[in-house]
Design an enzyme around this catalytic site. Structure first.
Site, short mmCIF file in Angstrom:
data_model
loop_
_atom_site.label_atom_id
_atom_site.label_comp_id
_atom_site.label_asym_id
_atom_site.label_seq_id
_atom_site.Cartn_x
_atom_site.Cartn_y
_atom_site.Cartn_z
N TRP A 1 -1.31 5.11 3.10
CA TRP A 1 -1.36 4.54 1.75
C TRP A 1 -2.44 3.49 1.63
O TRP A 1 -3.21 3.49 0.66
CB TRP A 1 0.01 4.01 1.33
N ASP B 1 0.73 -3.67 -2.14
CA ASP B 1 1.43 -2.44 -2.51
C ASP B 1 2.80 -2.53 -1.83
O ASP B 1 2.90 -2.45 -0.61
CB ASP B 1 0.63 -1.24 -2.00
N LYS C 1 10.70 4.80 -5.17
CA LYS C 1 11.28 4.61 -3.83
C LYS C 1 12.52 3.72 -3.94
O LYS C 1 13.59 4.09 -3.47
CB LYS C 1 10.30 3.95 -2.87
C1 LIG Z 1 4.74 6.59 -2.46
C2 LIG Z 1 3.73 5.53 -2.21
C3 LIG Z 1 2.54 5.43 -2.96
C4 LIG Z 1 2.15 6.46 -3.99
O1 LIG Z 1 2.85 6.28 -5.16
P1 LIG Z 1 2.54 7.16 -6.46
O2 LIG Z 1 3.45 6.53 -7.44
O3 LIG Z 1 2.85 8.57 -6.13
O4 LIG Z 1 1.11 6.98 -6.80
C5 LIG Z 1 1.68 4.39 -2.69
N1 LIG Z 1 1.96 3.47 -1.74
C6 LIG Z 1 3.09 3.53 -1.00
C7 LIG Z 1 3.35 2.49 0.03
C8 LIG Z 1 4.00 4.57 -1.22
O5 LIG Z 1 5.13 4.63 -0.48
#
Ligand SMILES: *Cc1c(COP(=O)(O)O)cnc(C)c1O
Length: 360
Positions: A102, A171, A195
């Protein structure tokens, strides 16, 4: 009704009572005669929903009115691009901590916009780790530092947040609201909701207002954070139904005791599972180094890919679903987010013992 033990990495399990409440209000929202999906986002039904959701988010983070909670679209992936577009100007450098898939995607987007320094890179380490403070090579005067608090695919998590002088951006898609942290150390926090805080379709962005104000003006207005803040988070029609579910999740978090209570429950669930892995005599092998093991995504291997496939298939037939590791790394991944019940962890551990006895 038969709800399984759902180990999905995302979109992931939601609290059952949240789904039940949404269901109860689906056809007729509190006597309005329509659902919350079927009314003006500026009307008297939805306005209190977004306002309470925004307030609950800041309250859970212990943040004040110098921050704003935005509900945007495009996923965390859109933030990979929107962040550098706003804050990585000509002549500036942004520091990125590369911790895995990511973080790597965030770096790729930022490089298309401006100058990126990879301050540390643990993305190829086996077992998987996160960089320590001593390993960070930060740029003096960096525009910002970008980190990923939990790498969902590798199953690694920062236990101690980096100390930096530039504005810190994170993030937090896969571990937001799983533990109390000092959110005031961050200038911008973002998370795809699917998540830990809601369904897919909404992305939480919590941003310091003074930072948003300083964002780049030479780009489409919709891409500027300050545009969204100026309109109370409703510059365009927001994803109303996902935001409603996020509101219900924030109420649920409060009800179960807030972030401290959740952190304890999460740590207990994860510790049990890691203890089972470590006590298997090497049959199950954790893929993350012990100091960096995630409390959210527990990743492990079996002696062969054939056994991993058999393991996931048999677990699924026993109501323990979506255990397959990410396609890029294989193996098994048990995602045990906030809403994942402790009983599901116990069930998985029993199954692991039984499977090892039969296939060891
Ligand atoms: C799932 C995830 C993403 C991607 O998220 P989207 O909403 O599909 O763009 C980005 N960073 C992390 C840490 C993730 O777990």
């Amino acid at each position: 009704m038969a709800r399984c033990f759902n180990f999905s990495a995302g979109p992931a399990v939601l609290p059952e009572e949240v789904l039940a409440e949404a269901q109860a209000n689906l056809l007729d929202y509190k006597g309005a005669g329509f659902s919350i999906m079927e009314c003006s986002h500026r009307g008297k039904e939805f306005q209190p929903v977004i306002e309470e959701a925004q307030a609950n988010i800041l309250k859970l983070m212990g943040l004040g009115s110098d921050y704003f909670a935005l509900f945007l679209t495009g996923g965390a992936s859109m933030q990979f691009a929107q962040i550098p577009m706003n804050f990585l100007g000509a002549g500036q450098t942004a520091d990125y901590i590369n911790t895995g898939a990511w973080a790597g995607k965030a770096i790729k987007e930022a490089k298309l916009v401006g100058s990126v320094n990879v301050a540390a890179d643990s993305s190829k380490n086996k077992p998987a780790t996160m960089p320590t403070q001593a390993e960070l090579k930060l740029t003096p005067g960096a525009a910002y530092v970008h980190m990923t608090t939990n790498e969902t695919i590798d199953g690694t998590q920062f236990k101690v947040m980096p100390q930096v002088s530039a504005p810190l951006f994170a993030d937090m898609s896969s571990d937001i609201f799983s533990r109390p942290i000092d959110f005031s150390k961050f200038a911008l926090i973002y998370a795809g909701a699917q998540k830990n805080i809601g369904p897919a379709g909404v992305t939480l962005v919590v941003i310091r207002k003074d930072l948003a104000e300083r964002g780049n003006d030479k780009m489409p207005v919709i891409m500027r954070y300050k545009t969204h803040i100026a309109d109370g988070g409703m510059y365009n029609t927001p994803p109303c139904f996902p935001i409603y579910l996020v509101l219900l999740v924030t109420r649920w978090i409060e009800k179960v005791g807030g972030l401290a209570a959740l952190a304890k429950i999460n740590a207990d669930k994860a510790a049990k599972l890691y203890t089972a892995i470590d006590g298997s005599g090497g049959y199950y092998c954790g893929t993350a180094a012990k100091d960096f093991r995630s409390d959210m995504n527990v990743t492990f291997r079996l002696p062969s890919e054939e056994l991993e496939e058999k393991f996931c298939k048999e677990a699924s037939s026993k109501g323990m679903k979506q255990l397959k590791g990410h396609r890029s790394v294989g193996g098994v991944r048990a995602s045990i987010y906030n809403a994942f019940p402790a009983a599901g962890v116990d069930a998985l551990i029993s199954f692991m013992r039984e499977f090892q006895t039969k296939n060891g």
